[in-house]
Motif scaffolding. Structure first.
Motif, PDB file in Angstrom:
ATOM      1  N   GLN A 116       0.855  -1.186   0.000  1.00  0.00           N
ATOM      2  CA  GLN A 116       0.000   0.000   0.000  1.00  0.00           C
ATOM      3  C   GLN A 116       0.886   1.229   0.000  1.00  0.00           C
ATOM      4  OE1 GLN A 116      -3.007  -0.138   3.016  1.00  0.00           O
ATOM      5  NE2 GLN A 116      -4.245  -1.539   1.820  1.00  0.00           N
ATOM      6  N   ARG A 117       0.621   2.119  -0.936  1.00  0.00           N
ATOM      7  CA  ARG A 117       1.399   3.345  -1.075  1.00  0.00           C
ATOM      8  C   ARG A 117       0.550   4.532  -0.654  1.00  0.00           C
ATOM      9  NH1 ARG A 117       6.547   2.093  -3.454  1.00  0.00           N
ATOM     10  NH2 ARG A 117       6.568  -0.116  -2.977  1.00  0.00           N
TER      11      ARG A 117
ATOM     12  N   TYR B 140      -1.020  -2.227  -4.474  1.00  0.00           N
ATOM     13  CA  TYR B 140      -0.249  -2.789  -5.577  1.00  0.00           C
ATOM     14  C   TYR B 140      -0.039  -4.264  -5.293  1.00  0.00           C
ATOM     15  CZ  TYR B 140       0.522   1.931  -7.178  1.00  0.00           C
ATOM     16  OH  TYR B 140       0.332   3.207  -7.632  1.00  0.00           O
TER      17      TYR B 140
END
Length: 128
Positions: free
Chosen positions: A51-52, A58
């Protein structure tokens, strides 16, 4: 050097198998709604996409493979969520069999390593 077939997109413009996928791309590829994928993240601790910023997910290639397995068990084989949880949990606890590399690293000499590998193969063939 990585194999370029796993990194570069193919001629059809599709992502390579090793490329990260967003939740939208995975949803499109699998036919599963995004909210189901997010729900599965809460039910299956093995499913942990990166997780960004902004909580963008992603999915790695192993996450994609896991999603496909969960989908197979739930939607095609008729397992319940709890049944799949138990199935995946039991796979995790299966004893790891040392690979040849580990045997060689632990062996005192090459002959010892080869004998250990030979014995391991003989046991596997006898069990088959």
């Amino acid at each position: 050097m990585p194999d370029t077939d796993d990194v570069l997109p193919d001629a059809g413009g599709q992502k390579a198998s090793a490329a990260f996928r967003t939740i939208g791309e995975l949803s499109r590829d699998t036919g599963l709604p995004q909210h189901i994928l997010r729900y599965w993240e809460t039910r299956f601790p093995q499913l942990k996409p990166l997780q960004r910023a902004g909580n963008r997910r992603y999915y790695r290639a192993e996450d994609v493979a896991l999603v496909r397995r969960i989908d197979q068990y739930l939607n095609r084989e008729g397992y319940t969520v709890r049944g799949v949880q138990q199935l995946l949990g039991s796979e995790k606890r299966a004893p790891a069999i040392p690979g040849p590399g580990e045997i060689v690293a632990q062996a005192e000499s090459p002959m010892t390593a080869l004998r250990a590998i030979r014995d391991m193969l003989a046991e596997a063939l006898a069990a088959d």
